[in-house]
Every structure is written in structure tokens, then in C-alpha cells.
Design a protein around this motif. Structure first.
Motif, PDB file in Angstrom:
ATOM      1  N   CYS A 135       1.399   0.075  -6.995  1.00  0.00           N
ATOM      2  CA  CYS A 135       0.926   1.538  -6.478  1.00  0.00           C
ATOM      3  C   CYS A 135       1.932   2.254  -6.662  1.00  0.00           C
ATOM      4  O   CYS A 135       1.921   3.653  -7.172  1.00  0.00           O
ATOM      5  CB  CYS A 135       0.472   1.345  -4.937  1.00  0.00           C
ATOM      6  SG  CYS A 135      -1.281   0.500  -4.513  1.00  0.00           S
TER       7      CYS A 135
ATOM      8  N   THR B 279      -3.125   4.054  -9.713  1.00  0.00           N
ATOM      9  CA  THR B 279      -3.580   4.434  -8.677  1.00  0.00           C
ATOM     10  C   THR B 279      -4.197   3.015  -7.699  1.00  0.00           C
ATOM     11  O   THR B 279      -4.472   1.986  -8.407  1.00  0.00           O
ATOM     12  CB  THR B 279      -4.813   5.320  -9.110  1.00  0.00           C
ATOM     13  OG1 THR B 279      -5.724   4.400  -9.935  1.00  0.00           O
ATOM     14  CG2 THR B 279      -4.280   6.441 -10.029  1.00  0.00           C
ATOM     15  N   ALA B 280      -4.666   3.177  -6.734  1.00  0.00           N
ATOM     16  CA  ALA B 280      -5.154   2.342  -5.916  1.00  0.00           C
ATOM     17  C   ALA B 280      -6.505   1.874  -6.493  1.00  0.00           C
ATOM     18  O   ALA B 280      -6.621   0.542  -6.406  1.00  0.00           O
ATOM     19  CB  ALA B 280      -5.673   3.002  -4.481  1.00  0.00           C
TER      20      ALA B 280
ATOM     21  N   ARG C  57      -4.860   0.996   0.308  1.00  0.00           N
ATOM     22  CA  ARG C  57      -4.655   2.131   0.919  1.00  0.00           C
ATOM     23  C   ARG C  57      -3.702   2.202   2.158  1.00  0.00           C
ATOM     24  O   ARG C  57      -2.852   2.978   2.681  1.00  0.00           O
ATOM     25  CB  ARG C  57      -5.631   3.352   0.807  1.00  0.00           C
ATOM     26  CG  ARG C  57      -6.250   3.518  -0.498  1.00  0.00           C
ATOM     27  CD  ARG C  57      -7.236   4.407  -0.515  1.00  0.00           C
ATOM     28  NE  ARG C  57      -7.620   5.245  -1.843  1.00  0.00           N
ATOM     29  CZ  ARG C  57      -8.645   5.395  -2.071  1.00  0.00           C
ATOM     30  NH1 ARG C  57     -10.190   5.477  -1.332  1.00  0.00           N
ATOM     31  NH2 ARG C  57      -9.005   5.807  -3.486  1.00  0.00           N
TER      32      ARG C  57
END
Length: 58
Positions: A6, A11-12, A27
Motif C-alpha cells: 500500500c 491502492t488498497a 484499510r
């Protein structure tokens, strides 16, 4: 490893797709790492303590 991916610019959503994980979990891990830095993910059932908590307990 997930956190490193990350922070490397992925991106996640991409990490989730690559690792077959839930996006909410990734997240959460990123938020905890940003908040607690090297004190994150201690394991062994030990609660994470911030610098402020450590000072107040001494």
C-alpha cells in the motif's frame, strides 16, 4: 507485506485483488500503521500503547 504494498503506491483495491483480502481489513491495517507506526501489530495479545499512554502509566 500488505502495508508495504500500500505504501509503495498500490491502492488498497489493487492489493485486495492481488492478495484475496477484504478491502476494509486492508484499510484498517493501513490506518493502524499510520497511527502507531513501529508499535503496530505487536501480536501476542498485547494491546498497542501510544507514547502518551506509556508516559501516563509511568
Amino acid at each position: 507485506m500488505v502495508i508495504n504494498l500500500c505504501f509503495s503506491g498500490k491502492t488498497a483495491q489493487l492489493v485486495v485483488a492481488d492478495m484475496d483480502l477484504e478491502v476494509t481489513m486492508v484499510r484498517l491495517w493501513v490506518r493502524e500503521h499510520k497511527k502507531y507506526e513501529s508499535n503496530s501489530f505487536q501480536g501476542n495479545g498485547n494491546p498497542v500503547r501510544t507514547v502518551e499512554k506509556k508516559k501516563s502509566q509511568n
